[in-house]
Design a protein around this motif. Sequence first.
Motif, mmCIF file in Angstrom:
data_model
loop_
_atom_site.group_PDB
_atom_site.id
_atom_site.type_symbol
_atom_site.label_atom_id
_atom_site.label_comp_id
_atom_site.label_asym_id
_atom_site.label_seq_id
_atom_site.Cartn_x
_atom_site.Cartn_y
_atom_site.Cartn_z
ATOM 1 N N LYS A 156 0.841 -1.196 0.000
ATOM 2 C CA LYS A 156 0.000 0.000 0.000
ATOM 3 C C LYS A 156 0.877 1.247 0.000
ATOM 4 O O LYS A 156 1.853 1.346 0.759
ATOM 5 N N THR A 157 0.516 2.197 -0.828
ATOM 6 C CA THR A 157 1.305 3.418 -0.964
ATOM 7 C C THR A 157 0.805 4.526 -0.041
ATOM 8 O O THR A 157 1.588 5.190 0.642
ATOM 9 N N TRP B 145 6.425 -0.206 -7.590
ATOM 10 C CA TRP B 145 5.101 -0.377 -8.192
ATOM 11 C C TRP B 145 5.230 -1.191 -9.473
ATOM 12 O O TRP B 145 5.909 -0.787 -10.422
ATOM 13 N N THR C 164 -4.186 -2.254 -6.196
ATOM 14 C CA THR C 164 -4.023 -1.200 -5.197
ATOM 15 C C THR C 164 -4.766 -1.611 -3.930
ATOM 16 O O THR C 164 -5.569 -2.550 -3.932
ATOM 17 N N ASP D 249 -5.278 3.896 -1.739
ATOM 18 C CA ASP D 249 -4.499 4.156 -2.957
ATOM 19 C C ASP D 249 -5.339 4.743 -4.083
ATOM 20 O O ASP D 249 -4.790 5.379 -4.991
ATOM 21 N N PRO E 33 -0.392 6.116 -6.881
ATOM 22 C CA PRO E 33 0.182 4.866 -7.404
ATOM 23 C C PRO E 33 -0.369 4.455 -8.765
ATOM 24 O O PRO E 33 0.363 3.888 -9.571
ATOM 25 N N ASN F 153 -8.846 -3.489 -6.430
ATOM 26 C CA ASN F 153 -8.606 -2.783 -5.187
ATOM 27 C C ASN F 153 -9.117 -3.598 -4.006
ATOM 28 O O ASN F 153 -10.292 -3.962 -3.951
#
Length: 560
Positions: free
Chosen positions: A112-113, A133, A146, A150, A164, A178
Amino acid sequence: MKIFLAQQNYHIGNFESNTRKIIQAIKEAKEQGGDLILFSEMSVCGYPARDFVEFNDFIGRCYTAVNEIKEHADTIGVLVGGPARNTQHRGKNLFNAAFFLYEKEIKAEVHKTLLPTYDVFDEYRYFEPSFNWQVIPFKGKKLAVTICEDIWNLGDNPLYRTCPMDILMEQQPDIMLNLSASPFDYTHDEDRKSVIKANVLKYRLPMFYCNAVGSQTEVVFDGASLVFDKDANLCRALPMFGEALEAVVLNDDGSIAGSVLEPASRVPDKELVPETLEPELNISQVYDALLLGIRDYFGKMGFSKAILGSSGGIDSAVTLAIACDALGAENVRAILMPSPYSSTHSVDDAVQLSKNLGNPYDILRINEVYQAFLNTLQPIFGDLPFSLAEENIQSRGRGNLLMAIANKFGYILLNTSNKSELATGYGTLYGDMAGGLGVLGDCYKLQVYALARYINRNREIIPASIITKAPSAELRPNQKDSDSLPEYESLDQLLYQYIEKRLGPAEIKAQGFDGALVDRTLRMVNANEYKRNQFCPIIRVSPKAFGVGRRVPIVGKYLV
Protein backbone atom coordinates in the motif's frame (compact mmCIF):
# COMPACT_ATOMS: atom_id res chain seq x y z
CA MET A 1 -11.73 -13.77 -17.31
CA LYS A 2 -14.04 -14.89 -14.52
CA ILE A 3 -13.30 -12.89 -11.38
CA PHE A 4 -14.83 -13.48 -7.95
CA LEU A 5 -15.33 -10.90 -5.24
CA ALA A 6 -15.28 -12.42 -1.74
CA GLN A 7 -16.89 -9.96 0.66
CA GLN A 8 -16.30 -11.49 4.08
CA ASN A 9 -16.66 -10.63 7.76
CA TYR A 10 -13.34 -11.23 9.52
CA HIS A 11 -12.52 -11.46 13.22
CA ILE A 12 -9.32 -9.63 14.17
CA GLY A 13 -6.65 -12.13 15.23
CA ASN A 14 -8.90 -15.15 14.68
CA PHE A 15 -6.61 -16.72 12.09
CA GLU A 16 -8.33 -20.09 12.11
CA SER A 17 -11.76 -18.62 11.30
CA ASN A 18 -10.46 -16.10 8.77
CA THR A 19 -8.34 -18.69 6.96
CA ARG A 20 -11.19 -21.18 6.89
CA LYS A 21 -13.51 -18.59 5.32
CA ILE A 22 -10.96 -17.60 2.71
CA ILE A 23 -10.20 -21.20 1.71
CA GLN A 24 -13.90 -22.05 1.48
CA ALA A 25 -14.48 -19.12 -0.88
CA ILE A 26 -11.53 -20.21 -3.01
CA LYS A 27 -12.97 -23.72 -3.25
CA GLU A 28 -16.36 -22.40 -4.32
CA ALA A 29 -14.77 -20.10 -6.91
CA LYS A 30 -12.73 -22.98 -8.35
CA GLU A 31 -15.81 -25.18 -8.55
CA GLN A 32 -17.48 -22.47 -10.63
CA GLY A 33 -14.53 -22.11 -13.00
CA GLY A 34 -13.08 -18.92 -11.54
CA ASP A 35 -9.82 -17.51 -12.85
CA LEU A 36 -9.19 -15.02 -10.06
CA ILE A 37 -10.63 -14.28 -6.62
CA LEU A 38 -10.26 -11.01 -4.76
CA PHE A 39 -10.50 -10.57 -0.98
CA SER A 40 -10.46 -7.41 1.12
CA GLU A 41 -7.64 -5.50 2.82
CA MET A 42 -5.90 -7.28 5.70
CA SER A 43 -8.18 -10.26 5.20
CA VAL A 44 -5.94 -12.85 6.85
CA CYS A 45 -5.84 -11.03 10.21
CA GLY A 46 -8.76 -8.59 10.13
CA TYR A 47 -8.68 -4.80 10.02
CA PRO A 48 -7.71 -2.71 11.93
CA ALA A 49 -5.36 -4.92 13.91
CA ARG A 50 -3.71 -1.83 15.44
CA ASP A 51 -0.93 -2.65 17.93
CA PHE A 52 -1.35 -6.39 17.39
CA VAL A 53 0.92 -5.96 14.36
CA GLU A 54 3.74 -4.96 16.72
CA PHE A 55 3.89 -8.57 17.96
CA ASN A 56 6.27 -10.72 15.94
CA ASP A 57 4.15 -13.76 16.76
CA PHE A 58 1.10 -12.07 15.23
CA ILE A 59 2.97 -11.38 11.99
CA GLY A 60 4.26 -14.94 11.98
CA ARG A 61 0.72 -16.27 12.21
CA CYS A 62 -0.28 -14.01 9.31
CA TYR A 63 2.42 -15.61 7.18
CA THR A 64 1.33 -19.08 8.32
CA ALA A 65 -2.20 -18.24 7.16
CA VAL A 66 -0.98 -16.98 3.79
CA ASN A 67 1.10 -20.14 3.30
CA GLU A 68 -1.90 -22.31 4.13
CA ILE A 69 -4.10 -20.37 1.71
CA LYS A 70 -1.59 -20.56 -1.15
CA GLU A 71 -1.87 -24.35 -1.18
CA HIS A 72 -5.43 -23.85 -2.47
CA ALA A 73 -4.35 -21.29 -5.08
CA ASP A 74 -3.38 -23.88 -7.66
CA THR A 75 -5.56 -23.30 -10.73
CA ILE A 76 -6.93 -19.95 -9.58
CA GLY A 77 -5.25 -16.64 -8.81
CA VAL A 78 -5.87 -15.35 -5.28
CA LEU A 79 -5.41 -11.84 -3.90
CA VAL A 80 -5.49 -11.68 -0.09
CA GLY A 81 -4.48 -8.89 2.27
CA GLY A 82 -2.14 -8.99 5.25
CA PRO A 83 0.92 -7.38 6.82
CA ALA A 84 4.23 -8.10 5.09
CA ARG A 85 7.71 -7.74 6.53
CA ASN A 86 9.91 -5.00 5.12
CA THR A 87 13.16 -6.72 4.10
CA GLN A 88 14.70 -3.58 2.60
CA HIS A 89 16.18 -2.53 5.97
CA ARG A 90 14.89 1.02 5.67
CA GLY A 91 11.72 2.50 7.01
CA LYS A 92 9.21 0.75 9.23
CA ASN A 93 9.24 -2.99 9.71
CA LEU A 94 5.99 -3.73 7.89
CA PHE A 95 3.98 -3.04 4.77
CA ASN A 96 0.21 -3.19 4.41
CA ALA A 97 0.25 -5.73 1.60
CA ALA A 98 -1.71 -7.75 -0.91
CA PHE A 99 -0.33 -11.21 -1.66
CA PHE A 100 -0.92 -12.62 -5.15
CA LEU A 101 -1.05 -16.41 -4.91
CA TYR A 102 -1.04 -18.73 -7.90
CA GLU A 103 0.25 -22.21 -8.68
CA LYS A 104 0.71 -22.67 -4.91
CA GLU A 105 3.28 -19.86 -4.80
CA ILE A 106 3.42 -16.23 -3.72
CA LYS A 107 3.86 -14.80 -7.21
CA ALA A 108 3.81 -11.13 -6.19
CA GLU A 109 3.52 -8.80 -3.22
CA VAL A 110 1.84 -5.40 -3.56
CA HIS A 111 2.40 -2.77 -0.88
CA LYS A 112 0.00 0.00 0.00
CA THR A 113 1.30 3.42 -0.96
CA LEU A 114 -1.06 5.86 0.69
CA LEU A 115 -1.28 5.34 4.44
CA PRO A 116 -4.09 7.35 6.02
CA THR A 117 -3.63 8.95 9.43
CA TYR A 118 -6.91 10.85 9.67
CA ASP A 119 -10.09 10.07 11.59
CA VAL A 120 -10.12 6.39 12.67
CA PHE A 121 -7.00 5.57 10.63
CA ASP A 122 -3.44 5.47 11.97
CA GLU A 123 -1.62 3.37 9.39
CA TYR A 124 1.63 5.31 9.19
CA ARG A 125 2.13 4.37 12.84
CA TYR A 126 2.72 0.79 11.72
CA PHE A 127 3.50 0.61 8.00
CA GLU A 128 6.01 1.86 5.49
CA PRO A 129 4.64 3.26 2.21
CA SER A 130 5.41 1.31 -0.93
CA PHE A 131 8.47 2.31 -2.93
CA ASN A 132 8.03 -0.19 -5.75
CA TRP A 133 5.10 -0.38 -8.19
CA GLN A 134 4.65 -3.24 -10.64
CA VAL A 135 1.69 -4.66 -12.51
CA ILE A 136 1.09 -8.40 -12.11
CA PRO A 137 1.00 -10.47 -15.31
CA PHE A 138 -1.75 -13.11 -15.17
CA LYS A 139 -3.36 -15.17 -17.93
CA GLY A 140 -2.49 -12.68 -20.63
CA LYS A 141 -3.63 -9.65 -18.61
CA LYS A 142 -1.74 -7.05 -16.59
CA LEU A 143 -3.29 -6.47 -13.17
CA ALA A 144 -2.95 -3.09 -11.46
CA VAL A 145 -3.48 -3.93 -7.78
CA THR A 146 -4.02 -1.20 -5.20
CA ILE A 147 -5.11 -1.20 -1.57
CA CYS A 148 -7.99 0.93 -0.26
CA GLU A 149 -6.67 4.52 0.14
CA ASP A 150 -4.50 4.16 -2.96
CA ILE A 151 -7.50 5.06 -5.15
CA TRP A 152 -8.70 8.00 -3.01
CA ASN A 153 -6.07 10.53 -4.10
CA LEU A 154 -7.91 12.12 -7.00
CA GLY A 155 -9.62 15.49 -7.25
CA ASP A 156 -8.61 19.13 -7.08
CA ASN A 157 -6.77 18.84 -3.76
CA PRO A 158 -5.02 15.47 -3.42
CA LEU A 159 -4.13 14.49 0.13
CA TYR A 160 -0.87 12.79 -0.84
CA ARG A 161 2.03 13.65 -3.13
CA THR A 162 1.95 10.29 -4.91
CA CYS A 163 -0.73 8.54 -6.92
CA PRO A 164 0.18 4.87 -7.40
CA MET A 165 -2.17 4.34 -10.33
CA ASP A 166 -0.39 7.11 -12.26
CA ILE A 167 2.84 5.11 -11.91
CA LEU A 168 1.20 1.78 -12.74
CA MET A 169 -0.35 3.24 -15.90
CA GLU A 170 3.13 3.51 -17.40
CA GLN A 171 3.08 -0.31 -17.59
CA GLN A 172 -0.22 -0.38 -19.53
CA PRO A 173 -2.41 -2.48 -17.20
CA ASP A 174 -5.68 -4.01 -18.38
CA ILE A 175 -7.67 -3.96 -15.14
CA MET A 176 -7.69 -2.25 -11.73
CA LEU A 177 -8.20 -4.37 -8.61
CA ASN A 178 -8.61 -2.78 -5.19
CA LEU A 179 -8.56 -4.56 -1.82
CA SER A 180 -10.34 -2.32 0.65
CA ALA A 181 -11.37 -1.96 4.28
CA SER A 182 -13.30 1.27 4.04
CA PRO A 183 -15.52 2.04 7.06
CA PHE A 184 -19.19 2.93 6.84
CA ASP A 185 -20.67 6.32 7.49
CA TYR A 186 -24.00 7.63 6.26
CA THR A 187 -22.36 9.47 3.34
CA HIS A 188 -19.97 6.74 2.26
CA ASP A 189 -22.08 4.76 -0.18
CA GLU A 190 -22.15 7.75 -2.52
CA ASP A 191 -18.53 8.65 -1.74
CA ARG A 192 -17.04 5.34 -2.83
CA LYS A 193 -19.06 5.26 -6.04
CA SER A 194 -17.87 8.73 -6.98
CA VAL A 195 -14.23 7.88 -6.23
CA ILE A 196 -14.27 4.64 -8.21
CA LYS A 197 -16.03 6.37 -11.09
CA ALA A 198 -13.34 9.08 -11.10
CA ASN A 199 -10.60 6.45 -11.28
CA VAL A 200 -12.27 4.61 -14.14
CA LEU A 201 -12.82 7.81 -16.12
CA LYS A 202 -9.22 8.91 -15.59
CA TYR A 203 -7.55 5.61 -16.49
CA ARG A 204 -10.17 4.11 -18.82
CA LEU A 205 -9.88 0.71 -17.16
CA PRO A 206 -12.49 -1.48 -15.46
CA MET A 207 -12.26 -1.69 -11.67
CA PHE A 208 -13.05 -4.52 -9.27
CA TYR A 209 -13.37 -3.18 -5.73
CA CYS A 210 -13.68 -5.63 -2.81
CA ASN A 211 -14.56 -4.10 0.56
CA ALA A 212 -14.61 -5.65 4.02
CA VAL A 213 -17.87 -6.20 5.87
CA GLY A 214 -18.49 -6.52 9.60
CA SER A 215 -18.03 -4.50 12.76
CA GLN A 216 -14.76 -4.25 14.67
CA THR A 217 -15.79 -2.70 18.02
CA GLU A 218 -16.68 0.87 17.02
CA VAL A 219 -15.83 0.75 13.31
CA VAL A 220 -18.41 -0.77 10.96
CA PHE A 221 -17.53 -1.99 7.47
CA ASP A 222 -20.53 -2.20 5.17
CA GLY A 223 -19.19 -4.24 2.27
CA ALA A 224 -21.00 -2.89 -0.81
CA SER A 225 -18.20 -4.12 -3.08
CA LEU A 226 -18.45 -2.78 -6.63
CA VAL A 227 -17.51 -3.55 -10.22
CA PHE A 228 -17.29 -0.85 -12.89
CA ASP A 229 -16.62 -1.37 -16.58
CA LYS A 230 -14.14 0.75 -18.54
CA ASP A 231 -16.87 3.29 -19.38
CA ALA A 232 -17.64 3.93 -15.69
CA ASN A 233 -20.93 2.07 -15.71
CA LEU A 234 -21.73 0.35 -12.41
CA CYS A 235 -22.16 -3.31 -13.32
CA ARG A 236 -22.21 -5.14 -9.98
CA ALA A 237 -22.91 -4.10 -6.39
CA LEU A 238 -22.64 -6.62 -3.59
CA PRO A 239 -25.04 -6.21 -0.65
CA MET A 240 -24.44 -3.84 2.22
CA PHE A 241 -23.83 -5.24 5.72
CA GLY A 242 -23.68 -8.88 4.65
CA GLU A 243 -21.23 -11.45 3.35
CA ALA A 244 -21.32 -12.37 -0.33
CA LEU A 245 -19.39 -14.22 -3.00
CA GLU A 246 -20.10 -13.15 -6.55
CA ALA A 247 -18.62 -13.98 -9.94
CA VAL A 248 -18.17 -11.35 -12.65
CA VAL A 249 -17.01 -12.03 -16.17
CA LEU A 250 -14.61 -9.46 -17.62
CA ASN A 251 -14.57 -9.40 -21.40
CA ASP A 252 -11.36 -8.78 -23.34
CA ASP A 253 -12.55 -5.33 -24.41
CA GLY A 254 -12.95 -4.14 -20.79
CA SER A 255 -16.71 -4.56 -20.72
CA ILE A 256 -18.54 -6.61 -18.10
CA ALA A 257 -20.85 -9.45 -19.07
CA GLY A 258 -24.45 -8.88 -18.08
CA SER A 259 -26.67 -5.83 -17.68
CA VAL A 260 -25.64 -2.47 -16.28
CA LEU A 261 -26.98 -1.57 -12.82
CA GLU A 262 -26.37 2.17 -13.11
CA PRO A 263 -25.09 3.93 -16.21
CA ALA A 264 -22.18 6.31 -15.65
CA SER A 265 -24.50 9.29 -16.00
CA ARG A 266 -26.38 8.22 -12.85
CA VAL A 267 -23.35 7.38 -10.72
CA PRO A 268 -22.43 10.28 -8.39
CA ASP A 269 -19.65 12.55 -9.67
CA LYS A 270 -18.54 13.83 -6.28
CA GLU A 271 -18.51 12.83 -2.66
CA LEU A 272 -21.56 13.54 -0.53
CA VAL A 273 -20.83 16.38 1.91
CA PRO A 274 -24.09 17.63 3.48
CA GLU A 275 -23.85 21.27 4.47
CA THR A 276 -26.31 20.74 7.31
CA LEU A 277 -27.43 17.79 9.38
CA GLU A 278 -30.02 15.79 7.44
CA PRO A 279 -31.57 13.51 10.09
CA GLU A 280 -33.29 11.20 7.59
CA LEU A 281 -30.23 10.80 5.34
CA ASN A 282 -29.70 7.09 4.61
CA ILE A 283 -31.46 6.28 7.89
CA SER A 284 -32.05 2.67 6.84
CA GLN A 285 -28.28 2.27 6.40
CA VAL A 286 -27.68 3.83 9.82
CA TYR A 287 -30.11 1.33 11.33
CA ASP A 288 -28.41 -1.60 9.61
CA ALA A 289 -24.99 -0.37 10.73
CA LEU A 290 -26.12 -0.19 14.35
CA LEU A 291 -27.66 -3.64 14.01
CA LEU A 292 -24.39 -5.08 12.70
CA GLY A 293 -22.40 -3.16 15.30
CA ILE A 294 -24.31 -4.77 18.17
CA ARG A 295 -24.45 -8.21 16.59
CA ASP A 296 -20.73 -8.41 15.81
CA TYR A 297 -19.63 -6.88 19.13
CA PHE A 298 -21.52 -9.58 20.99
CA GLY A 299 -20.71 -12.41 18.59
CA LYS A 300 -16.99 -11.73 18.34
CA MET A 301 -16.62 -11.14 22.07
CA GLY A 302 -18.54 -14.29 22.95
CA PHE A 303 -21.46 -12.50 24.60
CA SER A 304 -25.09 -13.39 24.04
CA LYS A 305 -27.29 -11.34 26.36
CA ALA A 306 -27.74 -7.60 26.87
CA ILE A 307 -29.28 -5.42 29.54
CA LEU A 308 -30.27 -1.77 29.49
CA GLY A 309 -32.18 0.77 31.51
CA SER A 310 -35.59 1.43 29.94
CA SER A 311 -36.86 4.86 30.97
CA GLY A 312 -39.82 5.34 28.66
CA GLY A 313 -37.78 7.90 26.72
CA ILE A 314 -36.88 7.92 23.05
CA ASP A 315 -33.19 6.96 23.43
CA SER A 316 -33.69 3.83 25.51
CA ALA A 317 -36.69 2.87 23.35
CA VAL A 318 -34.68 3.02 20.10
CA THR A 319 -31.72 1.22 21.69
CA LEU A 320 -33.98 -1.54 23.01
CA ALA A 321 -35.70 -2.02 19.65
CA ILE A 322 -32.39 -2.27 17.76
CA ALA A 323 -30.89 -4.60 20.36
CA CYS A 324 -33.90 -6.93 20.18
CA ASP A 325 -33.57 -7.04 16.41
CA ALA A 326 -29.83 -7.72 16.65
CA LEU A 327 -29.75 -10.30 19.44
CA GLY A 328 -33.30 -11.63 19.65
CA ALA A 329 -35.86 -10.15 22.03
CA GLU A 330 -35.45 -13.03 24.48
CA ASN A 331 -31.78 -12.04 24.97
CA VAL A 332 -32.36 -8.40 25.88
CA ARG A 333 -33.50 -7.57 29.39
CA ALA A 334 -34.97 -4.15 30.13
CA ILE A 335 -34.86 -2.76 33.66
CA LEU A 336 -37.33 0.00 34.54
CA MET A 337 -36.13 2.00 37.54
CA PRO A 338 -38.62 4.73 38.42
CA SER A 339 -37.55 7.30 41.01
CA PRO A 340 -39.69 9.75 43.01
CA TYR A 341 -39.67 12.06 39.98
CA SER A 342 -40.56 9.51 37.30
CA SER A 343 -43.91 10.07 35.64
CA THR A 344 -46.49 7.30 35.51
CA HIS A 345 -46.78 7.58 31.73
CA SER A 346 -43.02 6.96 31.32
CA VAL A 347 -43.29 3.66 33.19
CA ASP A 348 -46.40 2.72 31.24
CA ASP A 349 -44.68 3.58 27.95
CA ALA A 350 -41.63 1.48 28.82
CA VAL A 351 -43.83 -1.48 29.77
CA GLN A 352 -45.82 -1.20 26.55
CA LEU A 353 -42.61 -1.04 24.51
CA SER A 354 -41.34 -4.30 26.02
CA LYS A 355 -44.71 -5.93 25.44
CA ASN A 356 -44.59 -4.84 21.78
CA LEU A 357 -41.06 -6.22 21.41
CA GLY A 358 -41.58 -9.34 23.50
CA ASN A 359 -38.46 -8.87 25.61
CA PRO A 360 -38.22 -9.62 29.36
CA TYR A 361 -38.44 -6.64 31.70
CA ASP A 362 -38.39 -5.88 35.40
CA ILE A 363 -39.53 -2.89 37.44
CA LEU A 364 -37.19 -1.90 40.28
CA ARG A 365 -38.32 1.22 42.09
CA ILE A 366 -35.30 3.12 43.41
CA ASN A 367 -37.11 5.33 45.96
CA GLU A 368 -35.64 3.46 48.93
CA VAL A 369 -32.19 3.22 47.36
CA TYR A 370 -32.25 6.95 46.61
CA GLN A 371 -33.42 7.80 50.13
CA ALA A 372 -30.71 5.59 51.62
CA PHE A 373 -28.08 7.58 49.76
CA LEU A 374 -29.57 10.84 50.99
CA ASN A 375 -29.71 9.58 54.57
CA THR A 376 -26.09 8.45 54.41
CA LEU A 377 -24.98 11.79 52.96
CA GLN A 378 -27.11 13.96 55.26
CA PRO A 379 -24.34 14.60 57.81
CA ILE A 380 -22.24 16.07 55.00
CA PHE A 381 -24.96 17.64 52.82
CA GLY A 382 -26.78 19.10 55.81
CA ASP A 383 -29.45 21.62 54.87
CA LEU A 384 -27.97 22.55 51.51
CA PRO A 385 -30.66 22.93 48.82
CA PHE A 386 -31.49 20.22 46.26
CA SER A 387 -29.01 20.40 43.36
CA LEU A 388 -27.34 18.45 40.59
CA ALA A 389 -25.79 16.18 43.22
CA GLU A 390 -29.19 14.78 44.21
CA GLU A 391 -30.18 14.39 40.55
CA ASN A 392 -27.06 12.42 39.78
CA ILE A 393 -27.48 10.14 42.79
CA GLN A 394 -30.55 8.72 41.05
CA SER A 395 -28.65 8.14 37.83
CA ARG A 396 -25.67 6.55 39.58
CA GLY A 397 -27.97 4.37 41.66
CA ARG A 398 -29.51 3.06 38.46
CA GLY A 399 -26.07 2.45 37.00
CA ASN A 400 -25.09 0.39 40.05
CA LEU A 401 -28.23 -1.70 39.84
CA LEU A 402 -27.78 -2.35 36.13
CA MET A 403 -24.15 -3.38 36.59
CA ALA A 404 -25.06 -5.63 39.53
CA ILE A 405 -27.62 -7.50 37.43
CA ALA A 406 -25.19 -7.63 34.51
CA ASN A 407 -22.50 -9.14 36.73
CA LYS A 408 -24.88 -11.64 38.29
CA PHE A 409 -26.30 -13.00 35.04
CA GLY A 410 -23.55 -12.34 32.50
CA TYR A 411 -25.20 -9.49 30.61
CA ILE A 412 -23.45 -6.68 28.74
CA LEU A 413 -24.88 -3.24 29.53
CA LEU A 414 -25.85 -1.24 26.47
CA ASN A 415 -25.51 2.51 26.83
CA THR A 416 -28.35 4.65 25.48
CA SER A 417 -26.77 8.15 25.40
CA ASN A 418 -27.06 10.04 22.11
CA LYS A 419 -24.48 12.26 20.42
CA SER A 420 -26.21 15.52 21.40
CA GLU A 421 -26.01 14.56 25.08
CA LEU A 422 -22.43 13.34 24.86
CA ALA A 423 -21.39 16.50 23.03
CA THR A 424 -22.80 18.82 25.68
CA GLY A 425 -22.02 16.72 28.74
CA TYR A 426 -25.70 16.10 29.46
CA GLY A 427 -25.08 12.81 31.20
CA THR A 428 -23.86 11.42 34.51
CA LEU A 429 -20.47 9.75 34.75
CA TYR A 430 -20.81 6.27 36.27
CA GLY A 431 -24.57 6.64 35.96
CA ASP A 432 -26.39 6.85 32.64
CA MET A 433 -22.98 7.01 30.93
CA ALA A 434 -22.15 3.48 32.10
CA GLY A 435 -22.08 0.64 29.59
CA GLY A 436 -20.02 -1.73 27.50
CA LEU A 437 -21.13 -0.38 24.11
CA GLY A 438 -22.62 2.96 23.08
CA VAL A 439 -25.37 2.23 20.56
CA LEU A 440 -26.60 5.77 19.82
CA GLY A 441 -23.48 7.74 20.75
CA ASP A 442 -22.92 8.78 17.12
CA CYS A 443 -26.55 9.72 16.44
CA TYR A 444 -27.81 13.22 17.17
CA LYS A 445 -31.18 13.48 18.90
CA LEU A 446 -32.90 14.34 15.62
CA GLN A 447 -31.44 11.17 14.10
CA VAL A 448 -32.71 9.15 17.06
CA TYR A 449 -36.23 10.37 16.25
CA ALA A 450 -35.65 9.45 12.61
CA LEU A 451 -34.60 5.96 13.71
CA ALA A 452 -37.76 5.65 15.79
CA ARG A 453 -39.89 6.50 12.77
CA TYR A 454 -37.94 3.97 10.70
CA ILE A 455 -38.47 1.28 13.34
CA ASN A 456 -42.21 2.04 13.22
CA ARG A 457 -42.36 2.05 9.40
CA ASN A 458 -44.53 -1.06 9.19
CA ARG A 459 -46.27 -1.13 12.57
CA GLU A 460 -46.13 0.69 15.89
CA ILE A 461 -43.32 -0.86 17.89
CA ILE A 462 -42.25 2.23 19.79
CA PRO A 463 -45.40 3.75 21.34
CA ALA A 464 -46.34 7.05 19.71
CA SER A 465 -46.36 8.76 23.10
CA ILE A 466 -42.63 8.08 23.49
CA ILE A 467 -41.94 9.82 20.19
CA THR A 468 -44.19 12.83 20.76
CA LYS A 469 -43.54 13.73 24.40
CA ALA A 470 -40.93 16.30 25.44
CA PRO A 471 -37.59 14.66 26.31
CA SER A 472 -36.80 14.60 30.03
CA ALA A 473 -34.28 12.96 32.36
CA GLU A 474 -36.96 13.04 35.10
CA LEU A 475 -34.46 13.67 37.88
CA ARG A 476 -36.36 16.59 39.40
CA PRO A 477 -39.98 17.79 39.32
CA ASN A 478 -41.27 18.77 35.85
CA GLN A 479 -37.79 18.53 34.32
CA LYS A 480 -37.29 18.84 30.54
CA ASP A 481 -34.10 18.59 28.49
CA SER A 482 -34.80 22.11 27.22
CA ASP A 483 -34.27 23.43 30.76
CA SER A 484 -30.55 22.68 30.39
CA LEU A 485 -30.04 22.48 26.63
CA PRO A 486 -31.11 24.50 23.59
CA GLU A 487 -33.92 23.00 21.55
CA TYR A 488 -32.56 20.02 19.62
CA GLU A 489 -33.59 21.47 16.25
CA SER A 490 -31.05 24.26 16.79
CA LEU A 491 -28.55 22.42 18.96
CA ASP A 492 -28.01 19.49 16.60
CA GLN A 493 -27.46 21.71 13.58
CA LEU A 494 -24.96 23.80 15.52
CA LEU A 495 -23.13 20.73 16.81
CA TYR A 496 -22.96 19.33 13.29
CA GLN A 497 -21.17 22.46 12.08
CA TYR A 498 -18.60 22.22 14.86
CA ILE A 499 -18.04 18.45 15.05
CA GLU A 500 -18.58 17.15 11.50
CA LYS A 501 -17.74 20.33 9.55
CA ARG A 502 -15.00 21.50 11.95
CA LEU A 503 -16.04 25.14 11.78
CA GLY A 504 -14.92 27.62 14.43
CA PRO A 505 -17.21 29.97 16.38
CA ALA A 506 -16.94 32.92 13.99
CA GLU A 507 -17.69 30.70 10.99
CA ILE A 508 -20.72 29.18 12.71
CA LYS A 509 -22.05 32.59 13.73
CA ALA A 510 -21.65 33.77 10.14
CA GLN A 511 -24.18 31.10 9.15
CA GLY A 512 -26.84 32.86 11.20
CA PHE A 513 -26.63 31.04 14.53
CA ASP A 514 -27.17 33.20 17.61
CA GLY A 515 -23.80 34.30 18.96
CA ALA A 516 -24.57 33.62 22.60
CA LEU A 517 -25.93 30.18 21.72
CA VAL A 518 -22.77 29.34 19.77
CA ASP A 519 -20.47 30.42 22.60
CA ARG A 520 -22.49 28.55 25.22
CA THR A 521 -22.71 25.37 23.17
CA LEU A 522 -19.05 25.21 22.21
CA ARG A 523 -18.02 25.81 25.81
CA MET A 524 -20.16 22.83 26.82
CA VAL A 525 -18.64 20.62 24.12
CA ASN A 526 -15.05 21.37 25.01
CA ALA A 527 -15.50 21.46 28.78
CA ASN A 528 -16.95 17.93 28.74
CA GLU A 529 -14.20 16.16 26.85
CA TYR A 530 -13.13 14.55 30.13
CA LYS A 531 -16.49 12.77 30.28
CA ARG A 532 -16.30 11.46 26.74
CA ASN A 533 -12.75 10.27 27.36
CA GLN A 534 -14.13 7.85 29.95
CA PHE A 535 -17.03 6.68 27.81
CA CYS A 536 -17.45 3.21 26.32
CA PRO A 537 -16.85 2.42 22.60
CA ILE A 538 -19.40 4.05 20.27
CA ILE A 539 -20.69 2.46 17.07
CA ARG A 540 -19.52 4.87 14.36
CA VAL A 541 -22.10 5.89 11.73
CA SER A 542 -21.08 9.48 10.91
CA PRO A 543 -18.05 10.99 9.18
CA LYS A 544 -16.81 12.25 12.57
CA ALA A 545 -17.66 10.25 15.67
CA PHE A 546 -16.52 10.68 19.25
CA GLY A 547 -13.85 8.16 20.18
CA VAL A 548 -10.77 7.03 18.26
CA GLY A 549 -11.58 9.25 15.27
CA ARG A 550 -11.78 12.56 17.18
CA ARG A 551 -8.77 13.50 19.25
CA VAL A 552 -8.91 16.76 21.17
CA PRO A 553 -7.16 17.66 24.44
CA ILE A 554 -9.06 17.20 27.68
CA VAL A 555 -7.38 20.26 29.21
CA GLY A 556 -7.43 22.40 26.07
CA LYS A 557 -8.33 26.08 26.46
CA TYR A 558 -9.66 26.57 22.91
CA LEU A 559 -13.22 28.01 22.97
CA VAL A 560 -13.73 27.29 26.69
